[in-house]
Design an enzyme around this catalytic site. Structure first.
Site, short mmCIF file in Angstrom:
data_model
loop_
_atom_site.label_atom_id
_atom_site.label_comp_id
_atom_site.label_asym_id
_atom_site.label_seq_id
_atom_site.Cartn_x
_atom_site.Cartn_y
_atom_site.Cartn_z
N ARG A 121 9.11 2.77 11.39
CA ARG A 121 10.13 2.33 10.43
C ARG A 121 11.45 2.00 11.14
O ARG A 121 12.08 2.87 11.73
CB ARG A 121 10.32 3.38 9.32
CG ARG A 121 10.79 4.73 9.78
CD ARG A 121 10.72 5.76 8.66
NE ARG A 121 9.33 6.10 8.37
CZ ARG A 121 8.91 7.29 7.97
NH1 ARG A 121 9.77 8.27 7.76
NH2 ARG A 121 7.64 7.52 7.74
N ASP A 136 3.77 -1.26 11.39
CA ASP A 136 3.34 0.07 11.00
C ASP A 136 2.73 0.71 12.24
O ASP A 136 1.97 0.06 12.97
CB ASP A 136 2.31 0.01 9.87
CG ASP A 136 2.07 1.39 9.30
OD1 ASP A 136 2.65 1.72 8.25
OD2 ASP A 136 1.32 2.17 9.93
N ASP A 192 0.80 -1.23 0.00
CA ASP A 192 0.00 0.00 0.00
C ASP A 192 0.83 1.28 0.00
O ASP A 192 0.35 2.34 -0.36
CB ASP A 192 -0.95 0.02 1.21
CG ASP A 192 -0.24 -0.24 2.53
OD1 ASP A 192 1.00 -0.37 2.53
OD2 ASP A 192 -0.91 -0.36 3.57
N HIS A 193 2.10 1.18 0.39
CA HIS A 193 2.92 2.39 0.50
C HIS A 193 3.66 2.71 -0.80
O HIS A 193 3.51 3.79 -1.36
CB HIS A 193 3.96 2.22 1.61
CG HIS A 193 3.41 2.39 3.00
ND1 HIS A 193 2.50 1.53 3.55
CD2 HIS A 193 3.68 3.31 3.95
CE1 HIS A 193 2.21 1.93 4.78
NE2 HIS A 193 2.92 3.00 5.06
N ARG A 221 -0.64 12.81 10.11
CA ARG A 221 0.65 13.42 10.44
C ARG A 221 0.91 14.62 9.55
O ARG A 221 0.70 14.55 8.33
CB ARG A 221 1.80 12.41 10.25
CG ARG A 221 1.74 11.33 11.28
CD ARG A 221 2.93 10.39 11.24
NE ARG A 221 2.80 9.51 12.38
CZ ARG A 221 3.10 8.21 12.38
NH1 ARG A 221 3.59 7.65 11.30
NH2 ARG A 221 2.94 7.50 13.47
N SER A 242 6.56 7.19 13.10
CA SER A 242 6.41 5.89 12.45
C SER A 242 7.17 4.77 13.16
O SER A 242 8.00 5.01 14.04
CB SER A 242 6.91 5.98 11.01
OG SER A 242 8.31 5.77 10.99
C1 MIC Z 1 3.91 6.37 8.26
O1 MIC Z 1 2.72 6.69 8.31
O2 MIC Z 1 4.83 7.12 8.65
C2 MIC Z 1 4.28 5.01 7.73
C3 MIC Z 1 4.94 5.23 6.43
O3 MIC Z 1 3.11 4.25 7.51
C4 MIC Z 1 5.19 4.32 8.75
C5 MIC Z 1 5.77 3.05 8.30
C6 MIC Z 1 6.94 3.22 7.37
O4 MIC Z 1 7.71 4.18 7.52
O5 MIC Z 1 7.09 2.37 6.50
C7 MIC Z 1 4.51 4.07 10.10
O6 MIC Z 1 3.58 4.75 10.45
O7 MIC Z 1 4.97 3.20 10.85
FE1 SF4 Z 2 -0.17 4.76 5.01
FE2 SF4 Z 2 1.13 5.48 7.26
FE3 SF4 Z 2 -0.34 7.24 5.87
FE4 SF4 Z 2 -1.55 5.32 7.18
S1 SF4 Z 2 -0.33 6.96 8.07
S2 SF4 Z 2 -2.01 5.99 5.10
S3 SF4 Z 2 -0.13 3.63 6.93
S4 SF4 Z 2 1.52 6.23 5.18
#
Ligand code: MIC
Ligand code: SF4
Length: 641
Positions: free
Chosen positions: A535, A119, A64-65, A379, A533
């Site tokens: 990550r 995630d 999805d990313h 965010r 996140s």
């Molecule tokens: C995000 O919303 O920052 C992400 C991208 O979903 C991350 C995961 C990632 O960095 O792959 C998260 O929320 O953990």
């Molecule tokens: Fe995707 Fe993270 Fe954004 Fe949710 S917050 S839509 S998991 S990138």
């Protein structure tokens, strides 16, 4: 004393430890989820554990990313994920099927079970009564291999919801109010458990909006009870058999309490650049807006997008606004398409994207320089949209749609009578884009593209650490600062040597080169270091650059766990004033490290440049000390085997 919901689920899953807040416990994990940006590493780690098949009740791998395929990298990763899932007993949700949290809520979430996801927004599952926790990929790999998940027993906060939301006020405004009150670090070490008469007025997707964005509080997770509303949702998803009733005991006790009168709330926004910079829309006033983006795992439900469609029906997006919409799942997308709603959105001028994270993680649709973007996401950290000087406001779908029409931030209460979108009696169920794992795993060949590089592994911790303070940063540094995402960097998630060149790029673009030239060193941070996140690249890539320790005033939960997992020392100042006495470039050393680590909670750090020394705390449990000594969780697991 009666049990609250959180204690009930933990009690049912407890493997080791005592349920005393702050103490280390381990719980059994029923389900796991991964997404593609964290998944490749998680599955490489799982593979290294040499377990023939996942040992969970259910594991799902989502794509999805990284869906923007501007080169071969993301497509190669998708193939890797698809084949490795098939081989090891993991369900695979194909690109286009939707955002992991939204699809998991619709198709797999089960009240009373535990879910660990790589995630940070995994707590979305709390909307359906799961104990759903975000973690680094390595922790999820361990859970897939049958290991428990270690965490500190959280404090449980009772959030009592009273009354009913007024017209045009939404679930997003509830979680924005919680963020306004508690701040981005107010949830650390806590789980928010929602109770009270207001709960029954909220649908499962609305509850999920609240538990999803509870991640922005730094909370371990958030949870709602499983009641008749949950039952109706599961029935509409043709999953009535997954429902159980799950309520706190009538005399349940809590560590803290918070009460919110829903009828007093107004439409709100989180102003740049933090999810807790919450203000009323009416106070911010009609500021000019250039982009509106609707979607993400926070606000992508059927009701969210139908509300938007109703607001836009027969109207035209303001000429100076670009409106983009990414439906959260294929189910939602198809339901919009089979009603007239999708046509209404298209006709109003919306730019419709595929079901994925998209703009939320800077995968396209970066706003213009210095412009204002109103987004239904969770965010708004500076630069996360892909445009460093853009001003991002977070708001509900109704605020976003009203704003898209007027070109200025708009309170939807000015639109007239509110729209009620009833929960459908049945959703469109079509799981053909969720692939079932192979019945003949020995015949499945795992496909690895050239961008998938082997996993770097740390060395055991030496007895003496020396190095320069390579960077000193302030409070609330996010993992988006440490390891930026976006369309250019995300395709490197499977290639640590390459992605490590982007560490701290938006803060100091000489960081990576300096770290490598000096042979590594230390980072000094303020409060809530590593928020945001899950990550693990924000630990793995600094590890690759030779970072040995981070000394901060305090840490965010998931990032601290990731640092430990990769053998980087997370240390906190015993006296916060010592933060001021260090400067970037100072040479630090810690001697007799093994003895200091194992004989108490404090360590002495020498500032060899200034000829001084100061105390830091490690707050590591014996198990974490062993992991750090081994140079990370992978080494630790191997040594044990
Ligand atoms: C995000 O919303 O920052 C992400 C991208 O979903 C991350 C995961 C990632 O960095 O792959 C998260 O929320 O953990
Ligand atoms: Fe995707 Fe993270 Fe954004 Fe949710 S917050 S839509 S998991 S990138």
């Amino acid at each position: 004393m009666g049990d609250n919901l959180v204690r009930k689920i933990i009690k049912n899953h407890l493997v080791t430890g005592e349920m005393i807040s702050g103490q280390e416990i381990a719980i059994k994990i029923d389900q796991t989820l991964t997404q593609d940006a964290t998944g490749t590493m998680a599955y490489l780690q799982f593979e290294a554990m040499e377990v023939p098949k996942v040992k969970t009740k259910l594991s799902v791998s989502y794509v999805d990313h990284n869906t923007l395929q501007t080169g071969f990298e993301n497509a190669d990763d998708h193939l890797f994920l698809q084949t490795i899932a098939s081989k090891y007993g993991i369900y695979f949700s194909r690109p286009g099927n939707g955002i992991c949290h939204q699809v998991h809520l619709e198709r797999f979430g089960k009240p009373g079970e535990t879910l660990l996801g790589s995630d940070s927004h995994t707590p979305t599952g709390g909307g359906i009564g799961m104990l759903a926790i975000g973690a680094g990929g390595l922790d999820v790999a361990v859970a897939m291999a049958g290991g428990p998940f270690y965490l500190n027993m959280p404090k449980v906060v009772k959030v009592e919801l009273r009354g009913k939301l007024s017209p045009w006020v939404s679930a997003k405004d509830i979680i924005l109010e919680v963020l306004r009150r508690l701040s981005v670090k107010g949830g650390v070490g806590k789980v928010l458990e929602y109770t009270g008469s207001g709960v029954a007025t909220l649908s499962v997707p609305e509850r999920a909006t609240i538990t999803n964005m509870g991640a922005e509080l730094g909370a371990t997770t958030s949870i709602f009870p499983s009641d008749h509303v949950t039952k109706a949702f599961l029935q509409a998803q043709n999953r009535a058999g997954d429902w159980i009733e799950l309520l706190p005991d009538p005399d349940a006790e809590y560590d803290e309490e918070l009460t919110i009168d829903l009828s007093e709330l107004e439409p709100m926004v989180a102003a740049p650049h933090s999810p807790d910079a919450v203000r009323k829309v009416s106070e911010v006033g009609p500021i000019k807006v250039n982009q509106v983006a609707i979607g993400s795992c926070t606000n992508s439900s059927y009701a969210d997008l139908m509300t938007v469609a109703h607001i836009l029906k027969g109207k035209t997006v303001h000429p100076e606004v670009s409106l983009v919409i990414a439906p959260g799942s294929r189910q939602v997308y198809e339901m919009l398409a089979r009603s007239d709603a999708l046509a209404d959105l298209i006709s109003a001028g919306a730019r419709i994207l595929e079901s994925a994270c998209g703009p939320c993680i800077g995968m396209g649709q970066s706003p213009a320089s210095g412009s204002v973007s109103v987004r239904t996401f969770n965010r708004n950290f500076q630069g996360r949209s892909g445009t460093q000087d853009a001003q991002i406001y977070l708001a509900s779908p109704a605020v976003a749609a009203a704003t898209a029409l007027n070109g200025v931030l708009t309170d939807p209460r000015t639109l007239g009578e509110a729209i009620e979108i009833p929960m459908p009696e049945s959703f469109i169920i079509d799981d053909r884009m969720i692939l079932v794992p192979s019945k003949n795993p020995e015949n499945v060949e795992i496909r690895r593209g050239p961008n998938i590089k082997p996993l770097p592994v740390n060395k055991p911790l030496p007895d003496q650490l020396e190095g320069e303070v390579l960077l000193q940063v302030g409070d609330n540094i996010t993992t988006d600062h440490i390891m930026p995402a976006g369309a250019k960097v995300l395709p490197l998630r499977s290639n640590i040597p390459a992605i490590s060149q982007h560490v701290f790029a938006s803060v100091d673009n000489t960081f990576a080169a300096r770290a490598q030239e000096k042979g590594g060193g230390f980072i000094v941070g303020g409060h809530n270091y590593g928020q945001g996140s899950s990550r693990e690249h924000a630990a793995l890539a600094p590890m690759y650059l030779g970072i040995k320790g981070v000394i901060a005033k305090s840490f965010a939960r998931i990032h601290r766990a990731n640092l430990i997992n990769f053998g980087i020392l997370p240390l906190t100042f015993a006296d916060e004033e010592d933060y001021e006495k260090i400067a970037q470039g100072d040479k630090l050393s810690i001697i007799d490290l093994h003895k200091q680590l194992t004989t108490g909670n404090s360590l002495v750090v020498n500032n060899d440049t200034k000829g001084t020394s100061f105390k830091v705390l490690h707050n590591l449990t014996p198990r974490f000390i062993d992991i750090i000594l081994a140079g990370g969780l992978l080494n630790y697991t191997k040594n044990k085997a």
